[in-house]
Design a protein around this motif. Structure first.
Motif, PDB file in Angstrom:
ATOM      1  N   PRO A 198       0.829  -1.221   0.000  1.00 52.11           N
ATOM      2  CA  PRO A 198       0.000   0.000   0.000  1.00 52.11           C
ATOM      3  C   PRO A 198       0.863   1.271   0.000  1.00 52.11           C
ATOM      4  O   PRO A 198       0.541   2.262  -0.652  1.00 52.11           O
ATOM      5  CB  PRO A 198      -0.808  -0.112   1.296  1.00 52.11           C
ATOM      6  N   TRP A 199       1.990   1.227   0.736  1.00 46.99           N
ATOM      7  CA  TRP A 199       2.896   2.388   0.734  1.00 46.99           C
ATOM      8  C   TRP A 199       3.440   2.639  -0.677  1.00 46.99           C
ATOM      9  O   TRP A 199       3.475   3.783  -1.156  1.00 46.99           O
ATOM     10  CB  TRP A 199       4.058   2.130   1.709  1.00 46.99           C
ATOM     11  N   PHE A 200       3.813   1.561  -1.360  1.00 44.52           N
ATOM     12  CA  PHE A 200       4.377   1.688  -2.707  1.00 44.52           C
ATOM     13  C   PHE A 200       3.355   2.289  -3.666  1.00 44.52           C
ATOM     14  O   PHE A 200       3.673   3.155  -4.480  1.00 44.52           O
ATOM     15  CB  PHE A 200       4.837   0.313  -3.197  1.00 44.52           C
ATOM     16  N   ASP A 201       2.087   1.837  -3.544  1.00 40.92           N
ATOM     17  CA  ASP A 201       1.063   2.351  -4.450  1.00 40.92           C
ATOM     18  C   ASP A 201       0.953   3.872  -4.330  1.00 40.92           C
ATOM     19  O   ASP A 201       0.785   4.575  -5.305  1.00 40.92           O
ATOM     20  CB  ASP A 201      -0.305   1.719  -4.126  1.00 40.92           C
ATOM     21  N   GLN A 202       1.108   4.340  -3.101  1.00 38.12           N
ATOM     22  CA  GLN A 202       0.933   5.777  -2.873  1.00 38.12           C
ATOM     23  C   GLN A 202       2.217   6.588  -3.031  1.00 38.12           C
ATOM     24  O   GLN A 202       2.212   7.672  -3.586  1.00 38.12           O
ATOM     25  CB  GLN A 202       0.384   5.977  -1.456  1.00 38.12           C
ATOM     26  N   HIS A 203       3.341   6.030  -2.534  1.00 38.21           N
ATOM     27  CA  HIS A 203       4.562   6.851  -2.461  1.00 38.21           C
ATOM     28  C   HIS A 203       5.721   6.329  -3.301  1.00 38.21           C
ATOM     29  O   HIS A 203       6.771   6.965  -3.345  1.00 38.21           O
ATOM     30  CB  HIS A 203       5.056   6.931  -1.003  1.00 38.21           C
ATOM     31  N   GLY A 204       5.596   5.164  -3.896  1.00 41.65           N
ATOM     32  CA  GLY A 204       6.734   4.590  -4.621  1.00 41.65           C
ATOM     33  C   GLY A 204       7.018   5.332  -5.912  1.00 41.65           C
ATOM     34  O   GLY A 204       6.240   6.195  -6.341  1.00 41.65           O
ATOM     35  N   ARG A 205       8.169   4.985  -6.521  1.00 42.67           N
ATOM     36  CA  ARG A 205       8.526   5.634  -7.794  1.00 42.67           C
ATOM     37  C   ARG A 205       7.942   4.796  -8.943  1.00 42.67           C
ATOM     38  O   ARG A 205       8.205   3.594  -9.016  1.00 42.67           O
ATOM     39  CB  ARG A 205      10.049   5.738  -7.912  1.00 42.67           C
ATOM     40  N   HIS A 206       7.181   5.460  -9.783  1.00 44.02           N
ATOM     41  CA  HIS A 206       6.536   4.715 -10.884  1.00 44.02           C
ATOM     42  C   HIS A 206       6.932   5.267 -12.247  1.00 44.02           C
ATOM     43  O   HIS A 206       6.458   4.782 -13.251  1.00 44.02           O
ATOM     44  CB  HIS A 206       5.002   4.783 -10.743  1.00 44.02           C
ATOM     45  N   ASP A 207       7.757   6.333 -12.250  1.00 46.47           N
ATOM     46  CA  ASP A 207       8.013   7.011 -13.533  1.00 46.47           C
ATOM     47  C   ASP A 207       9.455   6.893 -14.003  1.00 46.47           C
ATOM     48  O   ASP A 207       9.890   7.670 -14.846  1.00 46.47           O
ATOM     49  CB  ASP A 207       7.683   8.516 -13.395  1.00 46.47           C
ATOM     50  N   LEU A 208      10.231   5.993 -13.437  1.00 48.00           N
ATOM     51  CA  LEU A 208      11.627   5.889 -13.869  1.00 48.00           C
ATOM     52  C   LEU A 208      11.666   5.331 -15.293  1.00 48.00           C
ATOM     53  O   LEU A 208      10.774   4.561 -15.688  1.00 48.00           O
ATOM     54  CB  LEU A 208      12.407   4.984 -12.903  1.00 48.00           C
TER      55      LEU A 208
END
Ligand code: SF4
Length: 357
Positions: free
Chosen positions: A17-27
């Protein structure tokens, strides 16, 4: 070990859940989750931070958009694009592995842990990262970031390089890796290590694992993971010849494929000059100030000696020189793309600037 008995539930429940909200998704390498770009990024990211890797990755993928492009490139082209990124064995292995995929796997990227680990430069953790990100296989990774997170979360007060501790860490890594969303979990734990559970000053207050983290509870976060017991790094010395001809070119020597700066171009040592039967004056025209370059296992003190030679002296040796991997290089207007050792590239630029009219 005690930490194996501690009542921890798998961390993916907090982490995803943390990744969905705060993770990096645009590298850049997250846009196409196929094995080739993911593999190149994983290799570049070893020992190197994301921001440093991005421009190298983009240039590399523009030059070699497919495995076949990489396999058919020359090693000099590959090393040229790697210059400055360091740990050049990674580039040589990437190139060799691309050629093996092309010939032994008919150009198709292997998709099992065992097959991937037969390729040069791909260890268990890199293979697992590729399989989980590209194929959602629940394979556990254990890179530097993950070791740090797990060592802290379980308060492991031993050096993580010890064989017994490594074994325990792999067991923990497997335990925490979920069967579902394995690729997201891999990226999540790498992100957590890179952005929250950083080596220095981790942001525990923002961490989704804080509530159950043993290092945080014991107040020992800053001490973990424990560093390797220290040994003094030896200092080695080398004298390199900076030989300039009357066309303002500098003589370069290609290093042997293994050893320091393997396969890269550098200034010649005395042995390379002797094997090409080049007779230099006994004394150099000048000796430049020595400088030190640090490798992982030793420091190297480099002393450049400058010789200005007239062209006819070396033209006579041209055929011998070519057989000895020597070539003339114009620093201001290079005619060829070469992989140069980073400190040598810097030295040549400084030297060219000193000699500008
Ligand atoms: S609470 Fe702090 S030390 Fe523990 S995992 Fe999170 S960032 Fe790392």
């Amino acid at each position: 070990m005690d930490y194996m008995k501690s009542p921890h539930e798998p961390i993916h429940r907090q982490l995803l859940p943390w990744f969905d909200q705060h993770g990096r998704h645009d590298l850049p390498w997250q846009q196409d989750k196929s094995p080739y770009p993911v593999w190149v990024s994983e290799i570049m990211l070893q020992q190197t931070q994301v921001n440093t890797v991005i421009p190298y990755y983009e240039r590399f993928m523009r030059a070699f958009p497919t495995i076949q492009d990489l396999a058919s490139a020359s090693i000099d082209e590959v090393l040229h694009l790697w210059t400055g990124l360091g740990y050049y064995a990674r580039a040589r292995n990437l190139h060799k592995a691309a050629q093996l995929i092309d010939t032994q796997f008919q150009g198709a990227f292997p998709n099992t842990l065992d097959e991937l680990q037969t390729l040069p430069g791909i260890g268990r953790s890199t293979a697992a990262a590729i399989l989980s990100i590209c194929h959602q296989q629940p394979t556990a990774i254990l890179d530097g970031n993950v070791k740090r997170v797990l060592a802290r979360y379980h308060a492991i007060e031993r050096w993580t390089g010890e064989a017994e501790v490594q074994k325990e860490l792999w067991q923990l890594a497997e335990y925490h890796t979920p069967k579902q969303r394995a690729g997201d979990y891999t990226q999540a734990i790498m992100d957590l290590g890179a952005t929250i559970c950083r080596r220095s000053k981790p942001s525990c207050l923002l961490c989704p694992l804080e509530e159950k983290c043993l290092a945080s509870a014991k107040g020992i976060t800053h001490r973990l993971p424990l560093s390797k017991p220290k040994k003094a790094i030896p200092l080695k010395q080398v004298t390199l010849s900076l030989i300039c001809n009357t066309n303002k070119e500098v003589l370069l020597h290609k290093r042997p494929p293994s050893g320091i700066w393997g396969g890269l171009w550098s200034l010649p040592e005395k042995t390379a000059i002797h094997s090409a039967s080049i007779m230099l004056p006994e004394q150099p025209d000048t000796t430049l100030p020595s400088f030190t370059h640090t490798f992982s296992h030793f420091r190297l003190e480099i002393t450049p000696e400058v010789y200005h030679v007239n062209n006819s002296l070396l033209e006579a040796n041209r055929s011998v020189m070519e057989g000895c991997d020597l070539l003339w290089y114009n620093v201001d207007t290079p005619k060829q793309a070469l992989g140069l050792a980073a400190p040598i590239k810097k030295l040549l630029h400084q030297f060219a600037q000193r000699n500008e009219p």
